[in-house]
Design a protein around this motif. Structure first.
Motif, PDB file in Angstrom:
ATOM      1  N   LEU A  65       0.831  -1.205   0.000  1.00  0.00           N
ATOM      2  CA  LEU A  65       0.000   0.000   0.000  1.00  0.00           C
ATOM      3  C   LEU A  65       0.865   1.254   0.000  1.00  0.00           C
ATOM      4  CD1 LEU A  65      -2.896   1.108   0.083  1.00  0.00           C
ATOM      5  CD2 LEU A  65      -2.669   1.219   2.567  1.00  0.00           C
ATOM      6  N   SER A  66       1.948   1.248   0.758  1.00  0.00           N
ATOM      7  CA  SER A  66       2.835   2.412   0.810  1.00  0.00           C
ATOM      8  C   SER A  66       3.425   2.703  -0.564  1.00  0.00           C
ATOM      9  CB  SER A  66       3.960   2.176   1.825  1.00  0.00           C
ATOM     10  OG  SER A  66       3.447   2.052   3.133  1.00  0.00           O
ATOM     11  N   ASN A  69       0.649   4.110  -2.790  1.00  0.00           N
ATOM     12  CA  ASN A  69       0.354   5.489  -2.395  1.00  0.00           C
ATOM     13  C   ASN A  69       1.439   6.449  -2.869  1.00  0.00           C
ATOM     14  OD1 ASN A  69      -1.984   4.677  -1.145  1.00  0.00           O
ATOM     15  ND2 ASN A  69      -1.185   4.813   0.936  1.00  0.00           N
ATOM     16  N   GLU A  72       1.052   7.262  -6.521  1.00  0.00           N
ATOM     17  CA  GLU A  72      -0.046   8.209  -6.738  1.00  0.00           C
ATOM     18  C   GLU A  72       0.362   9.625  -6.328  1.00  0.00           C
ATOM     19  OE1 GLU A  72      -4.650   9.152  -5.346  1.00  0.00           O
ATOM     20  OE2 GLU A  72      -3.607   7.385  -4.532  1.00  0.00           O
ATOM     21  N   LEU A  73       1.054   9.750  -5.200  1.00  0.00           N
ATOM     22  CA  LEU A  73       1.455  11.070  -4.714  1.00  0.00           C
ATOM     23  C   LEU A  73       2.478  11.715  -5.638  1.00  0.00           C
ATOM     24  CD1 LEU A  73       1.704  10.361  -0.875  1.00  0.00           C
ATOM     25  CD2 LEU A  73      -0.168  11.463  -2.115  1.00  0.00           C
ATOM     26  N   ARG A  92      -3.903  14.756  -0.047  1.00  0.00           N
ATOM     27  CA  ARG A  92      -4.179  13.445  -0.641  1.00  0.00           C
ATOM     28  C   ARG A  92      -3.634  12.322   0.235  1.00  0.00           C
ATOM     29  NH1 ARG A  92      -7.678  10.331  -2.134  1.00  0.00           N
ATOM     30  NH2 ARG A  92      -6.930   8.509  -3.304  1.00  0.00           N
ATOM     31  N   ALA A  93      -2.494  12.529   0.859  1.00  0.00           N
ATOM     32  CA  ALA A  93      -1.938  11.523   1.760  1.00  0.00           C
ATOM     33  C   ALA A  93      -2.891  11.252   2.921  1.00  0.00           C
ATOM     34  CB  ALA A  93      -0.578  11.971   2.281  1.00  0.00           C
ATOM     35  N   GLU A  95      -6.134  11.703   2.807  1.00  0.00           N
ATOM     36  CA  GLU A  95      -7.296  11.017   2.222  1.00  0.00           C
ATOM     37  C   GLU A  95      -7.004   9.537   1.986  1.00  0.00           C
ATOM     38  OE1 GLU A  95      -7.941  13.325  -1.257  1.00  0.00           O
ATOM     39  OE2 GLU A  95      -8.782  15.044  -0.158  1.00  0.00           O
ATOM     40  N   GLN A  96      -5.766   9.234   1.609  1.00  0.00           N
ATOM     41  CA  GLN A  96      -5.379   7.835   1.432  1.00  0.00           C
ATOM     42  C   GLN A  96      -5.518   7.068   2.747  1.00  0.00           C
ATOM     43  OE1 GLN A  96      -1.402   8.333  -0.057  1.00  0.00           O
ATOM     44  NE2 GLN A  96      -1.996   8.106  -2.195  1.00  0.00           N
ATOM     45  N   ALA A  99      -9.191   6.538   3.622  1.00  0.00           N
ATOM     46  CA  ALA A  99      -9.850   5.535   2.786  1.00  0.00           C
ATOM     47  C   ALA A  99      -9.636   4.132   3.321  1.00  0.00           C
ATOM     48  CB  ALA A  99      -9.333   5.632   1.348  1.00  0.00           C
ATOM     49  N   ASN A 100      -8.633   3.954   4.187  1.00  0.00           N
ATOM     50  CA  ASN A 100      -8.341   2.622   4.702  1.00  0.00           C
ATOM     51  C   ASN A 100      -7.820   2.713   6.138  1.00  0.00           C
ATOM     52  OD1 ASN A 100      -7.648  -0.086   5.025  1.00  0.00           O
ATOM     53  ND2 ASN A 100      -6.989  -0.287   2.896  1.00  0.00           N
ATOM     54  N   GLN A 103      -5.596  -0.113   7.404  1.00  0.00           N
ATOM     55  CA  GLN A 103      -4.210  -0.028   6.973  1.00  0.00           C
ATOM     56  C   GLN A 103      -3.453   0.999   7.804  1.00  0.00           C
ATOM     57  OE1 GLN A 103      -3.587  -2.981   4.010  1.00  0.00           O
ATOM     58  NE2 GLN A 103      -2.158  -1.480   4.792  1.00  0.00           N
TER      59      GLN A 103
END
Length: 218
Positions: A65-66, A69, A72-73, A92-93, A95-96, A99-100, A103
């Motif tokens: 996941l990292s 992410n 995306e960043l 955004r970080a 929000e990531q 979203a989970n 995690q």
């Protein structure tokens, strides 16, 4: 790719998907390897060919996941106006994480020294490599934010520590369920905005001080 390699990869992805699903349905720290194996339709003994311990399974979930992410960043930063790029990335970080939340809990768990000590050496190295990637990305963002003015590696590291403390605080807040239990709840979106403002203002002020008085931090 050889058939055996494809089969190995398919089994591993099935195990990861099964773990994510189980973690969403019950407390993740109570899920057993046997339960993950059953959910994936794979023998328990086969699981250990992919993940030698539960810690290794946790680590793989967090590392995957990292990495996703970070990709995306980086893309978001590259596509954003220079004057607003870091702000968009920080939001955004957050929000990531939101979203989970599970995690987020796993990330905090995997960052604990006692967890890292129990973890197999290859996974520990992967966490070190991942940290290095995020450090490089932070350095790139900071350079853009400061109009390409260059800080020393030590100064960048010192600034990153402050950002990390703020980000970990947000992660802990998300992992704990937000502010719904407070007498005067705070909307998480407002919380994200205020923390982002704080980080950006702090970075600019500290960076300006370091550029103006480069020896003042020694």
């Amino acid at each position: 790719m050889r058939y055996q390699d494809q089969l190995f990869e398919q089994r591993e992805n099935a195990l990861l998907d099964a773990a994510r699903q189980l973690f969403a349905e019950q407390p993740w720290d109570r899920v057993t390897i046997a339960e993950v194996a059953i959910a994936a339709g794979i023998g328990k003994g086969t699981v250990y060919k992919h993940f030698p311990s539960k810690e290794a399974l946790y680590a793989r979930l967090v590392l995957d996941l990292s990495q996703a992410n970070l990709v995306e960043l980086r893309d978001l930063h590259a596509a954003s106006p220079a004057q607003d790029a870091m702000r968009r990335v920080i939001r955004r970080a957050f929000e990531q994480m939101m979203a989970n939340p599970i995690q987020a809990q796993l990330c905090l768990h995997c960052d604990r020294p006692e967890f890292q000590e129990r973890l197999e050496a290859p996974y520990r190295q992967q966490f070190i490599d991942m940290e290095h990637q995020y450090q490089l990305f932070f350095g790139d963002m900071l350079s853009v934010t400061l109009n390409n003015q260059v800080l020393s590696q030590t100064d960048c590291q010192n600034l990153l520590w402050g950002v990390e403390a703020c980000v970990n605080g947000v992660m802990a807040r998300i992992a704990s369920g937000g502010f719904s239990h407070w007498a005067e709840p705070i909307a998480l979106d407002d919380y994200f905005a205020r923390v982002t403002d704080f980080i950006i203002a702090g970075l600019r002020a500290q960076a300006t001080a370091l550029l103006t008085h480069p020896l003042s931090h020694e």
